[in-house]
Design a protein around this motif. Sequence first.
Motif, PDB file in Angstrom:
ATOM      1  N   LEU A   1      41.252  48.348  41.657  1.00  0.00           N
ATOM      2  CA  LEU A   1      42.126  47.181  41.632  1.00  0.00           C
ATOM      3  C   LEU A   1      41.572  46.184  40.619  1.00  0.00           C
ATOM      4  O   LEU A   1      40.360  46.129  40.417  1.00  0.00           O
ATOM      5  CB  LEU A   1      42.162  46.517  43.007  1.00  0.00           C
ATOM      6  N   PRO A   2      42.426  45.380  40.012  1.00  0.00           N
ATOM      7  CA  PRO A   2      41.926  44.373  39.056  1.00  0.00           C
ATOM      8  C   PRO A   2      40.946  43.407  39.731  1.00  0.00           C
ATOM      9  O   PRO A   2      41.242  42.861  40.797  1.00  0.00           O
ATOM     10  CB  PRO A   2      43.197  43.644  38.610  1.00  0.00           C
ATOM     11  N   ILE A   3      39.813  43.199  39.099  1.00  0.00           N
ATOM     12  CA  ILE A   3      38.767  42.374  39.704  1.00  0.00           C
ATOM     13  C   ILE A   3      39.210  40.919  39.862  1.00  0.00           C
ATOM     14  O   ILE A   3      38.792  40.240  40.803  1.00  0.00           O
ATOM     15  CB  ILE A   3      37.439  42.485  38.918  1.00  0.00           C
ATOM     16  N   ALA A   4      40.076  40.437  38.973  1.00  0.00           N
ATOM     17  CA  ALA A   4      40.566  39.059  39.096  1.00  0.00           C
ATOM     18  C   ALA A   4      41.362  38.893  40.389  1.00  0.00           C
ATOM     19  O   ALA A   4      41.233  37.884  41.090  1.00  0.00           O
ATOM     20  CB  ALA A   4      41.432  38.694  37.897  1.00  0.00           C
ATOM     21  N   ASN A   5      42.167  39.883  40.728  1.00  0.00           N
ATOM     22  CA  ASN A   5      42.947  39.829  41.975  1.00  0.00           C
ATOM     23  C   ASN A   5      42.026  39.889  43.189  1.00  0.00           C
ATOM     24  O   ASN A   5      42.235  39.168  44.169  1.00  0.00           O
ATOM     25  CB  ASN A   5      43.953  40.974  42.030  1.00  0.00           C
ATOM     26  N   VAL A   6      41.030  40.753  43.125  1.00  0.00           N
ATOM     27  CA  VAL A   6      40.077  40.867  44.232  1.00  0.00           C
ATOM     28  C   VAL A   6      39.352  39.542  44.430  1.00  0.00           C
ATOM     29  O   VAL A   6      39.235  39.034  45.550  1.00  0.00           O
ATOM     30  CB  VAL A   6      39.074  42.020  43.988  1.00  0.00           C
ATOM     31  N   GLY A   7      38.886  38.952  43.334  1.00  0.00           N
ATOM     32  CA  GLY A   7      38.192  37.664  43.411  1.00  0.00           C
ATOM     33  C   GLY A   7      39.082  36.568  43.968  1.00  0.00           C
ATOM     34  O   GLY A   7      38.645  35.742  44.776  1.00  0.00           O
ATOM     35  N   ARG A   8      40.350  36.554  43.562  1.00  0.00           N
ATOM     36  CA  ARG A   8      41.301  35.553  44.050  1.00  0.00           C
ATOM     37  C   ARG A   8      41.495  35.678  45.559  1.00  0.00           C
ATOM     38  O   ARG A   8      41.508  34.680  46.285  1.00  0.00           O
ATOM     39  CB  ARG A   8      42.637  35.722  43.326  1.00  0.00           C
TER      40      ARG A   8
ATOM     41  N   ALA B   1      32.662  27.197  47.444  1.00  0.00           N
ATOM     42  CA  ALA B   1      31.877  28.436  47.498  1.00  0.00           C
ATOM     43  C   ALA B   1      31.974  29.195  46.177  1.00  0.00           C
ATOM     44  O   ALA B   1      32.998  29.170  45.507  1.00  0.00           O
ATOM     45  CB  ALA B   1      32.376  29.317  48.632  1.00  0.00           C
ATOM     46  N   LYS B   2      30.915  29.839  45.820  1.00  0.00           N
ATOM     47  CA  LYS B   2      30.866  30.665  44.612  1.00  0.00           C
ATOM     48  C   LYS B   2      30.723  32.123  45.026  1.00  0.00           C
ATOM     49  O   LYS B   2      30.111  32.437  46.045  1.00  0.00           O
ATOM     50  CB  LYS B   2      29.658  30.276  43.744  1.00  0.00           C
ATOM     51  N   ILE B   3      31.289  33.006  44.222  1.00  0.00           N
ATOM     52  CA  ILE B   3      31.189  34.447  44.481  1.00  0.00           C
ATOM     53  C   ILE B   3      30.556  35.093  43.257  1.00  0.00           C
ATOM     54  O   ILE B   3      31.043  34.922  42.142  1.00  0.00           O
ATOM     55  CB  ILE B   3      32.580  35.071  44.744  1.00  0.00           C
ATOM     56  N   SER B   4      29.496  35.832  43.466  1.00  0.00           N
ATOM     57  CA  SER B   4      28.823  36.475  42.339  1.00  0.00           C
ATOM     58  C   SER B   4      29.675  37.619  41.792  1.00  0.00           C
ATOM     59  O   SER B   4      30.513  38.200  42.496  1.00  0.00           O
ATOM     60  CB  SER B   4      27.457  37.018  42.770  1.00  0.00           C
ATOM     61  N   LYS B   5      29.421  37.939  40.543  1.00  0.00           N
ATOM     62  CA  LYS B   5      30.112  39.062  39.903  1.00  0.00           C
ATOM     63  C   LYS B   5      29.822  40.356  40.666  1.00  0.00           C
ATOM     64  O   LYS B   5      30.706  41.182  40.878  1.00  0.00           O
ATOM     65  CB  LYS B   5      29.668  39.178  38.447  1.00  0.00           C
ATOM     66  N   GLU B   6      28.583  40.511  41.105  1.00  0.00           N
ATOM     67  CA  GLU B   6      28.182  41.707  41.848  1.00  0.00           C
ATOM     68  C   GLU B   6      28.962  41.824  43.161  1.00  0.00           C
ATOM     69  O   GLU B   6      29.381  42.925  43.547  1.00  0.00           O
ATOM     70  CB  GLU B   6      26.688  41.667  42.124  1.00  0.00           C
TER      71      GLU B   6
ATOM     72  N   MET C   1      33.138  44.509  46.298  1.00  0.00           N
ATOM     73  CA  MET C   1      34.382  44.452  47.073  1.00  0.00           C
ATOM     74  C   MET C   1      35.488  45.238  46.366  1.00  0.00           C
ATOM     75  O   MET C   1      36.266  45.939  47.012  1.00  0.00           O
ATOM     76  CB  MET C   1      34.807  42.993  47.272  1.00  0.00           C
ATOM     77  N   GLN C   2      35.527  45.161  45.056  1.00  0.00           N
ATOM     78  CA  GLN C   2      36.512  45.910  44.270  1.00  0.00           C
ATOM     79  C   GLN C   2      36.379  47.408  44.535  1.00  0.00           C
ATOM     80  O   GLN C   2      37.376  48.097  44.757  1.00  0.00           O
ATOM     81  CB  GLN C   2      36.304  45.598  42.782  1.00  0.00           C
ATOM     82  N   GLU C   3      35.152  47.899  44.519  1.00  0.00           N
ATOM     83  CA  GLU C   3      34.905  49.325  44.805  1.00  0.00           C
ATOM     84  C   GLU C   3      35.345  49.675  46.224  1.00  0.00           C
ATOM     85  O   GLU C   3      35.991  50.696  46.452  1.00  0.00           O
ATOM     86  CB  GLU C   3      33.411  49.645  44.649  1.00  0.00           C
ATOM     87  N   CYS C   4      34.979  48.815  47.186  1.00  0.00           N
ATOM     88  CA  CYS C   4      35.279  49.092  48.600  1.00  0.00           C
ATOM     89  C   CYS C   4      36.774  49.123  48.876  1.00  0.00           C
ATOM     90  O   CYS C   4      37.267  50.052  49.507  1.00  0.00           O
ATOM     91  CB  CYS C   4      34.610  48.051  49.496  1.00  0.00           C
ATOM     92  N   VAL C   5      37.490  48.103  48.420  1.00  0.00           N
ATOM     93  CA  VAL C   5      38.925  48.064  48.727  1.00  0.00           C
ATOM     94  C   VAL C   5      39.673  49.164  47.984  1.00  0.00           C
ATOM     95  O   VAL C   5      40.620  49.744  48.524  1.00  0.00           O
ATOM     96  CB  VAL C   5      39.556  46.677  48.453  1.00  0.00           C
ATOM     97  N   SER C   6      39.240  49.477  46.776  1.00  0.00           N
ATOM     98  CA  SER C   6      39.887  50.561  46.023  1.00  0.00           C
ATOM     99  C   SER C   6      39.666  51.895  46.724  1.00  0.00           C
ATOM    100  O   SER C   6      40.584  52.719  46.839  1.00  0.00           O
ATOM    101  CB  SER C   6      39.353  50.607  44.592  1.00  0.00           C
ATOM    102  N   GLU C   7      38.454  52.110  47.210  1.00  0.00           N
ATOM    103  CA  GLU C   7      38.134  53.346  47.942  1.00  0.00           C
ATOM    104  C   GLU C   7      38.931  53.426  49.244  1.00  0.00           C
ATOM    105  O   GLU C   7      39.458  54.474  49.609  1.00  0.00           O
ATOM    106  CB  GLU C   7      36.633  53.404  48.217  1.00  0.00           C
ATOM    107  N   PHE C   8      39.025  52.297  49.950  1.00  0.00           N
ATOM    108  CA  PHE C   8      39.773  52.243  51.206  1.00  0.00           C
ATOM    109  C   PHE C   8      41.245  52.587  50.969  1.00  0.00           C
ATOM    110  O   PHE C   8      41.822  53.403  51.691  1.00  0.00           O
ATOM    111  CB  PHE C   8      39.642  50.859  51.840  1.00  0.00           C
ATOM    112  N   ILE C   9      41.831  51.989  49.958  1.00  0.00           N
ATOM    113  CA  ILE C   9      43.236  52.254  49.644  1.00  0.00           C
ATOM    114  C   ILE C   9      43.430  53.728  49.278  1.00  0.00           C
ATOM    115  O   ILE C   9      44.380  54.369  49.730  1.00  0.00           O
ATOM    116  CB  ILE C   9      43.726  51.325  48.514  1.00  0.00           C
TER     117      ILE C   9
END
Length: 151
Positions: free
Chosen positions: A46-53, A63-68, A73-81
């Motif tokens: 999934l696009p990382i910008a969407n995941v971050g949003r 709150a800040k979210i690190s790139k890592e 999370m991008q890997e996890c949600v993509s794998e789950f889907i």
Amino acid sequence: MGDNINIGKVLDREGFKYNFTCSTSTATASDTSAQDGVIKEQDRLLPIANVGRIMKQTLPPNAKISKEAKETMQECVSEFISFVTGEASDKCHKEKRKTVNGDDICWALATLGFDDYAEPLRRYLHKYRELEGERATQNKSNTYENNIANI
């Protein structure tokens, strides 16, 4: 008209097999990675910008979210889907259907033990379909009224 060529087969981490085909009339230089049987990361995730949003929506504004963290999370949600969709796709294949629908996704979630997600999604899907039905009826009515007014 081009012929369809079987480009390759790839097994993912869970052993699911993906077949890649390409029409010879539409194959381009950008298809070289597909011809090698490799899926580009941008096509797999999934696009990382969407995941971050989405992640930011549940956190306080400061709150800040690190790139890592976003990448994880991008890997996890993509794998789950992929996992849920693969199960739904297998069901459709066994039933000799080509289209995966919302009911198939709800079934897959329940089958895989995600009952806490399946039931709310079923309710949402039901409300969505009701709303879409109302919109379709309203659009038909508006079209009919416009046609009458134009006569």
